[in-house]
Design an enzyme around this catalytic site. Structure first.
Site, PDB file in Angstrom:
ATOM      1  N   GLN A  96     -31.246 -37.623 -58.395  1.00 31.57           N
ATOM      2  CA  GLN A  96     -31.811 -36.398 -57.817  1.00 31.57           C
ATOM      3  C   GLN A  96     -32.558 -35.615 -58.890  1.00 31.57           C
ATOM      4  O   GLN A  96     -32.075 -35.437 -60.003  1.00 31.57           O
ATOM      5  CB  GLN A  96     -30.711 -35.528 -57.203  1.00 31.57           C
ATOM      6  N   CYS A 140     -34.663 -35.754 -47.409  1.00 26.52           N
ATOM      7  CA  CYS A 140     -35.629 -34.921 -48.124  1.00 26.52           C
ATOM      8  C   CYS A 140     -36.852 -34.631 -47.262  1.00 26.52           C
ATOM      9  O   CYS A 140     -37.715 -33.854 -47.653  1.00 26.52           O
ATOM     10  CB  CYS A 140     -36.040 -35.585 -49.432  1.00 26.52           C
ATOM     11  N   GLU A 149     -33.720 -30.174 -49.345  1.00 29.66           N
ATOM     12  CA  GLU A 149     -32.904 -31.307 -48.925  1.00 29.66           C
ATOM     13  C   GLU A 149     -31.998 -30.844 -47.792  1.00 29.66           C
ATOM     14  O   GLU A 149     -31.330 -29.810 -47.914  1.00 29.66           O
ATOM     15  CB  GLU A 149     -32.056 -31.786 -50.106  1.00 29.66           C
ATOM     16  N   ASN A 202     -28.361 -41.645 -47.769  1.00 27.23           N
ATOM     17  CA  ASN A 202     -29.238 -40.811 -48.600  1.00 27.23           C
ATOM     18  C   ASN A 202     -30.527 -41.585 -48.897  1.00 27.23           C
ATOM     19  O   ASN A 202     -30.762 -42.014 -50.021  1.00 27.23           O
ATOM     20  CB  ASN A 202     -28.511 -40.436 -49.890  1.00 27.23           C
ATOM     21  N   GLU A 221     -27.537 -50.588 -52.368  1.00 26.43           N
ATOM     22  CA  GLU A 221     -28.764 -50.082 -52.970  1.00 26.43           C
ATOM     23  C   GLU A 221     -29.734 -51.236 -53.201  1.00 26.43           C
ATOM     24  O   GLU A 221     -29.337 -52.322 -53.635  1.00 26.43           O
ATOM     25  CB  GLU A 221     -28.446 -49.391 -54.306  1.00 26.43           C
TER      26      GLU A 221
END
Length: 470
Positions: free
Chosen positions: A289, A417, A463, A389, A339
């Site tokens: 972030q 976002c 966010e 996320n 990921e």
């Protein structure tokens, strides 16, 4: 666009015109505005503004406002997002409207602990500046479509820290000394391209230079790398005190380490950051972030909203370097992270081992491939909480379908976002009535609570943490 409607009265008050022009890239708080994607724009500037002010208006369009008013602008934009979601769900036959025509309660925007110079990562372009210098290192004003791009030094941009500006100035000095041209359009030749600067609260600084090799041979490439290293290690750039200097040869707009390896020219292979009492390792292309102190506030609330206890399994989708999962690991029985960036997974595993955390497993690969395989045979009876996320593009439909059709997931936290973008499609897929034609057969989720976090002061973006349950 909802944000233009929110900002129109503001622009009128400041004498900037009734309808601001906001490029989509500004909605992300990004300091990189690339004309190749058609994202850039000039924003709205006062007549007679300097180039520095025009850049500030483009990259940080709220910088002229007191911070309290910035938060109100962002609150209104998030309120419109929730109104849109409620309206769209109602069209699908789902009645979720709450007071104010919102789909769920909306808390006030959580302010950033740091307002100026908060970015821990900045990406600087190389292009023609206001004076015509084709080796100017900065950020873009203008659009490729209008063919009026100007690269302006970021000296007066409030969200970029002084260390990033210093490294950018030194890089410009280096490439101006170089006999090689800057690479503005790939097919026109040139070599020197963008610069990425990453910093941490430890005082670590990582610089990553992107270089187009064109037709240069290995000997010529080695010479350029040696000159760059000498400049920053013992030459005029030594004052930047770089912890790491990386070099990447790339013939594409963006490429991963797997496509073209990051070559360490000088210093340490990683930089480190402390967050929520844990130490995290950061690789050149790992996601972290951009506002460290703001992220800490966000992750604390994620921990609270997850309601995770010692019997819970946490599913961390798009986990990056594992920050969310690792910060909750001591409160849950197990963490499973997914990921796509392989180097980020390597960092996540290192982070877990270094911090003495043994109840985490991390999977490298596309979430739309890994997650359906993982959940299709799920038999664990322990409570399963999911945290998602993703990037601005949202999550793949197959990820939504896997979550929706897994009965064990009763609670979902979606961190977005750009909730007005592709994430809106995800929200609708999560909450719509069962649809066998789309293989959405699981019980629908319902939005419960929305909390915006201002991780990007001076921009129009924030966010949004949206809690769903069923």
């Amino acid at each position: 666009m909802a944000l233009c409607r929110v900002l129109s009265p503001l622009c009128r008050r400041l004498g900037l015109g009734a309808q601001p022009v906001l490029p989509s890239s500004l909605l992300t708080g990004s300091t990189t505005v690339k004309w190749r994607k058609g994202n850039a724009g000039e924003g709205c500037s006062l007549p007679g503004s300097s180039w520095g002010e025009r850049l500030a208006d483009a990259v940080t369009p709220l910088w002229r406002l007191p911070y309290r008013e910035q938060l109100q602008v962002k609150y209104e934009s998030q309120r419109k997002v929730l109104q849109t979601l409620a309206s769209r769900l109602q069209e699908l036959g789902v009645d979720v409207q709450k007071p104010g025509e919102l789909c769920c309660p909306l808390r006030p925007v959580v302010p950033s602990p740091v307002i100026n110079g908060y970015r821990n990562k900045s990406t600087f372009s190389v292009n023609r500046g206001p004076d015509g210098n084709p080796k100017t290192v900065g950020l873009y004003v203008g659009t490729g479509r209008a063919r009026n791009i100007v690269c302006v030094r970021a000296d007066h941009v409030k969200n970029v820290p002084s260390k990033h500006k210093q490294v950018a100035q030194c890089y410009e000095e280096f490439i101006c000394r170089s006999p090689l041209d800057s690479c503005i359009l790939f097919h026109e030749g040139g070599h020197w391209r963008e610069l990425v600067v990453r910093t941490t609260s430890h005082g670590h600084t990582m610089a990553i230079v992107t270089f187009h090799p064109q037709q240069l041979g290995q000997e010529a490439l080695a010479t350029q790398k040696a000159l760059l290293k000498e400049f920053f290690a013992s030459g005029p750039g030594a004052g930047c005190a770089l912890t790491s200097l990386y070099f990447q040869e790339s013939t594409m707009t963006r490429c991963s380490h797997e496509q073209s390896p990051f070559q360490l020219l000088y210093g340490e292979p990683h930089i480190f950051e402390d967050l929520l009492g844990l130490k995290f390792r950061i690789s050149p292309d790992a996601f972290f972030q951009v506002n460290t102190s703001g992220a800490e506030a966000l992750y604390r609330v994620v921990r609270e909203l997850s309601q995770a206890d010692g019997d819970t399994i946490l599913l961390d989708v798009c986990c990056g370097t594992g920050i969310i999962g690792l910060s909750l690991a001591r409160h849950v029985s197990k963490v499973i992270g997914i990921e796509i960036v392989e180097k980020a997974i390597e960092d996540a595993r290192w982070n877990a081992a270094f911090n003495g955390i043994s109840n985490c497993e991390f999977h490298s690969g596309k979430a739309e491939v890994v997650l359906p395989q993982l959940l299709s045979s799920w038999e664990d009876t322990r409570p399963l909480v999911a945290v998602v996320n993703p990037s601005r593009a949202g999550i793949h439909y197959r990820v939504v379908r896997a979550i929706r059709n897994c009965k064990a997931i009763r609670r979902l936290l979606y961190i977005s976002c750009k909730p007005e973008g592709e994430a809106m499609r995800n929200f609708l897929e999560l909450c719509c009535p069962p649809d066998p034609g789309k293989k959405l057969v699981g019980e629908p989720f319902a939005p419960v609570l929305a909390i915006p976090f201002d991780l990007f002061p001076h921009t129009v973006h924030c966010e949004l943490v949206l809690l769903f349950s069923r």
